[in-house]
Scaffold this motif. Structure first.
Motif, short mmCIF file in Angstrom:
data_model
loop_
_atom_site.label_atom_id
_atom_site.label_comp_id
_atom_site.label_asym_id
_atom_site.label_seq_id
_atom_site.Cartn_x
_atom_site.Cartn_y
_atom_site.Cartn_z
N ASP A 85 9.45 1.39 9.80
CA ASP A 85 8.41 2.03 9.00
C ASP A 85 8.37 1.39 7.62
O ASP A 85 9.23 0.60 7.24
CB ASP A 85 8.72 3.52 8.90
N PHE A 86 7.35 1.74 6.85
CA PHE A 86 7.20 1.32 5.46
C PHE A 86 7.10 -0.20 5.31
O PHE A 86 7.49 -0.77 4.29
CB PHE A 86 8.36 1.85 4.60
N THR A 87 6.55 -0.88 6.31
CA THR A 87 6.36 -2.32 6.14
C THR A 87 5.35 -2.62 5.04
O THR A 87 5.31 -3.76 4.53
CB THR A 87 5.90 -2.96 7.46
N GLN A 88 4.56 -1.62 4.64
CA GLN A 88 3.61 -1.80 3.54
C GLN A 88 4.28 -1.74 2.18
O GLN A 88 3.62 -1.89 1.15
CB GLN A 88 2.50 -0.74 3.61
N ARG A 89 5.59 -1.54 2.12
CA ARG A 89 6.31 -1.46 0.86
C ARG A 89 6.86 -2.84 0.46
O ARG A 89 7.88 -2.95 -0.20
CB ARG A 89 7.43 -0.43 0.96
N ALA A 90 6.18 -3.91 0.84
CA ALA A 90 6.63 -5.25 0.49
C ALA A 90 6.67 -5.40 -1.04
O ALA A 90 5.82 -4.86 -1.74
CB ALA A 90 5.70 -6.30 1.08
N PRO A 91 7.65 -6.13 -1.56
CA PRO A 91 7.68 -6.35 -3.01
C PRO A 91 6.42 -7.07 -3.47
O PRO A 91 5.93 -7.98 -2.79
CB PRO A 91 8.94 -7.20 -3.21
N SER A 92 5.91 -6.67 -4.62
CA SER A 92 4.66 -7.24 -5.13
C SER A 92 4.71 -7.26 -6.64
O SER A 92 4.94 -6.23 -7.28
CB SER A 92 3.47 -6.39 -4.63
N GLY A 93 4.50 -8.45 -7.21
CA GLY A 93 4.47 -8.56 -8.66
C GLY A 93 4.91 -9.93 -9.12
O GLY A 93 5.92 -10.46 -8.64
N THR A 94 4.18 -10.48 -10.07
CA THR A 94 4.51 -11.81 -10.59
C THR A 94 5.83 -11.80 -11.35
O THR A 94 6.56 -12.80 -11.36
CB THR A 94 3.37 -12.30 -11.51
N SER A 95 6.17 -10.69 -11.98
CA SER A 95 7.39 -10.64 -12.80
C SER A 95 8.64 -10.38 -11.99
O SER A 95 9.75 -10.47 -12.53
CB SER A 95 7.25 -9.54 -13.86
N LEU A 96 8.51 -10.08 -10.70
CA LEU A 96 9.69 -9.81 -9.89
C LEU A 96 10.52 -11.07 -9.71
O LEU A 96 10.00 -12.18 -9.63
CB LEU A 96 9.27 -9.26 -8.52
N GLY B 237 0.82 -1.20 0.00
CA GLY B 237 0.00 0.00 0.00
C GLY B 237 0.85 1.25 0.00
O GLY B 237 2.05 1.22 0.26
N ASP B 238 0.23 2.36 -0.31
CA ASP B 238 0.88 3.67 -0.26
C ASP B 238 -0.22 4.72 -0.36
O ASP B 238 -1.40 4.42 -0.14
CB ASP B 238 1.94 3.83 -1.35
N ALA B 239 0.14 5.94 -0.72
CA ALA B 239 -0.84 7.03 -0.75
C ALA B 239 -1.54 7.17 -2.09
O ALA B 239 -2.34 8.10 -2.26
CB ALA B 239 -0.16 8.34 -0.38
N GLU B 240 -1.29 6.27 -3.03
CA GLU B 240 -1.97 6.34 -4.32
C GLU B 240 -3.43 5.92 -4.16
O GLU B 240 -3.79 5.20 -3.22
CB GLU B 240 -1.27 5.42 -5.33
N PRO B 241 -4.30 6.36 -5.06
CA PRO B 241 -5.73 6.01 -4.95
C PRO B 241 -5.95 4.50 -4.85
O PRO B 241 -5.35 3.72 -5.60
CB PRO B 241 -6.34 6.58 -6.24
#
Length: 632
Positions: free
Chosen positions: A459-470, A179-183
């Motif tokens: 902080d920023f534990t919501q910045r976990a890597p996310s994506g099938t191509s990673l 998550g982050d501050a984007e819609p």
């Protein structure tokens, strides 16, 4: 063959022509003999229907979508006086064996899926749906099937923008570590939150209001090592819903796969649902039991000064000055992280001293590091960080260092999760070399031969890597990967400083062993109508989530951002109120002004903080004295 009726235990099973009826004191469940469907209702034949539960599931693999066909009639796999377990088997284009299990006890209902024998050598889970999925029924109906929505509202333990603690049941909800501050993504304030929603009979009444019951808790239960999804989503559509778990191709599915259990339990309130969730995980050994408060280091409960709010307020003031001189965007513009400086923090300490404020804990916030990932002190900003920390120790204070989780800055690419071009996007916690490096970094920051700091604000534990191509080392992903990251930090910290304090915004019960203090995190702004939401109401909601999900843990009440001075004063008073009967620490973020409104803080404002701190310490010491007398 099962008897037509069994009335010997807390769970009564009645076999009828078209359904098998399970009766308990708390609910009735009517399981269809032929269709993958079970009606969940209040006790009695005429009880309120909460949901017509779909007994379907889809377990997608990367490159292949699962669907059910050849769905078998329901079977009873196990039956005791205290429980009955149903199984619905189905054929699948991806799995040799697949079934949904439904277990009924006196306390509630559990549902999970099991699949095995994936048809591909390197099969990897992509998305899993529970309480619904894609299927081709004997009737010819095909597509995605869902459980019905017979409830009016959904309680989510994840703070979101817009703020709506209890939302209409037709509104989606996501719980996880992305998550982050984007819609549509500002649900990472708690990451992870407890994976527990509550289904309510009454409609929502306000941004933070919780209507009266009855309620049903709906949680996801598994050992934390098996929570390899990045998010779990409540996904409603046209009167139906299912749960979606995003595994993103980083969990192998070529052996037997057992999904997390969806546990449905009646509850008087959402808070009871969270308590039940915590207690269930503890009873199964999937979360640590609450610790002994007497064993908590005394300094952990001291009032906190965190420099972030003061940095932001000063940056805002300097930005306003730059506007007057035409320097916005030029050399005169200052960002808040630029003010994480030794000279600036000395000025903050002078303001505290003038106001008679003596925090027991100082948090040096973003950004004291030259690079986030390698975490060497920035010598231009902090020419003598070790000496500065030593001076705070001499003054009777402890120092925590702000840490940005997942950031790969300053690290070699082969220890990072990378995108398809090879660009590092996050640290790779499945990589043993990175974990070894991280342990050494932590030892250097906290050890007596290094900086000798006292712990971390993570902080920023919501910045976990996310994506099938990673691209990443095979190993934990999603929520499980975050737990591995925090466990590595915690173990290394304890190795050099047994009383090191770890502050996180991870109030999931299974994170109780890698979190000493729950930070309530950034305050949000508006409701679904665009109207401002009381910062105090947000504080109380988050405090309730944390105390029911991680009972006994200390709570950092945070204090940033504030819309104006009046709201800040109300927040200060509420922090003191919460600290009366619960382990909530007063945290001070503002010293000179409020960043959003530009209002200056007065001597009287800081005197309010001083009074609340003095009252807090008096009450805390009285509680300690009473505990000492009781245990003597």
């Amino acid at each position: 063959m099962m008897p037509a009726s069994d009335n010997t235990g807390a769970v009564t099973v009645d076999h009828r022509r078209d359904v098998v009826v399970v009766d308990t004191a708390a609910y009735r469940l009517e399981v269809d003999r032929q269709r993958p469907r079970a009606v969940l209702r209040d006790p009695g034949a005429d009880g309120r229907v909460w949901s017509r539960l779909s007994l379907l599931a889809s377990l997608d693999l990367v490159g292949g979508r699962d669907e059910s066909y050849g769905i078998a009639p329901v079977e009873i796999a196990d039956h005791t006086p205290d429980a009955v377990e149903f199984v619905v088997a189905a054929s699948s284009p991806l799995w040799r064996h697949k079934a949904v299990h439904l277990r009924c006890t006196a306390g509630g209902v559990e549902l999970w899926a099991v699949a095995s024998g994936a048809g591909w050598r390197d099969a990897r889970l992509d998305e899993v749906t529970l309480l619904g999925g894609r299927a081709i029924l004997a009737s010819g109906a095909a597509g995605t099937f869902r459980s019905s929505i017979g409830f009016a509202s959904l309680f989510s333990p994840a703070p979101t923008e817009p703020v709506h603690v209890v939302r209409p049941s037709a509104v989606a909800s996501s719980l996880g570590v992305v998550g982050d501050a984007e819609p549509g993504r500002l649900h990472g304030i708690f990451s992870p939150p407890p994976l527990c929603w509550a289904l309510g009979a009454a409609a929502p009444t306000g941004a933070t209001a919780v209507p009266d019951g009855p309620w049903w808790g709906m949680s996801l239960c598994a050992p934390v090592s098996e929570l390899t999804m990045t998010s779990a989503r409540y996904d409603p559509l046209d009167g139906g819903f299912l749960l979606r778990l995003d595994y993103e191709g980083h969990t192998r599915g070529d052996a037997e796969v057992v999904t997390p259990r969806v546990v449905l339990r009646p509850a008087a309130t959402p808070w009871q649902a969270l308590t039940d969730y915590h207690d269930l995980l503890v009873s199964l050994g999937w979360a640590p039991p609450p610790g002994d408060p007497a064993a908590t280091p005394a300094w952990w409960s001291e009032p906190v000064f965190c420099g972030w709010g003061a940095q932001c307020a000063r940056a805002a003031a300097l930005g306003a000055e730059a506007v007057d001189t035409g320097l916005v965007g030029g050399a005169g513009a200052v960002a808040a992280p630029d003010l994480a400086r030794q000279d600036v923090y000395d000025e903050f300490l002078a303001v505290l001293a003038t106001a008679g404020l003596d925090p027991g804990i100082i948090v040096i916030d973003d950004r004291w590091q030259a690079a986030y990932g390698s975490a060497e002190p920035d010598l231009d900003r902090w020419p003598d960080l070790r000496g500065w920390i030593a001076a705070q120790h001499a003054a009777g204070r402890r120092v925590l260092l702000w840490w940005k989780a997942w950031d790969p800055g300053g690290l070699p690419a082969d220890e990072c999760v990378t995108d398809a071009t090879g660009r590092p996007v996050a640290v790779d916690v499945a990589n043993a070399a990175y974990r070894e490096r991280l342990s050494a970094i932590v030892a250097g920051l906290l050890g007596p031969d290094g900086l000798d700091a006292d712990g971390f604000k993570l902080d920023f534990t919501q910045r976990a890597p996310s994506g099938t191509s990673l691209r990443a080392t095979d190993g934990p992903w999603g929520i499980a990967a975050l737990h591995t990251l925090l466990a590595t930090i915690t173990t290394a910290a304890r190795g050099v400083k047994p009383d090191a304090l770890i502050v996180t915004h991870t109030p999931h019960p299974s994170f109780g062993d890698v979190c000493d203090m729950v930070r309530l995190n950034d305050v949000l702004e508006r409701d679904v109508h665009g109207d401002p939401v009381s910062v105090v109401d947000q504080l109380r909601f988050r405090h309730a989530v944390a105390t029911h999900s991680l009972p006994g843990h200390l709570i950092d009440t945070d204090q940033w951002p504030m819309p104006d001075r009046a709201s800040w004063r109300a927040y200060v008073a509420a922090q003191a109120e919460l600290g009366t009967s619960n382990p909530a620490l007063p945290a001070l973020y503002y010293l000179e002004s409020i960043d959003n409104s530009g209002e200056q803080l007065t001597r009287d404002d800081l005197a309010l903080v001083a009074r609340t701190w003095a009252d807090y310490r008096t009450r805390r010491d009285a509680v300690r004295a009473a505990e000492y007398r009781e245990n003597s």
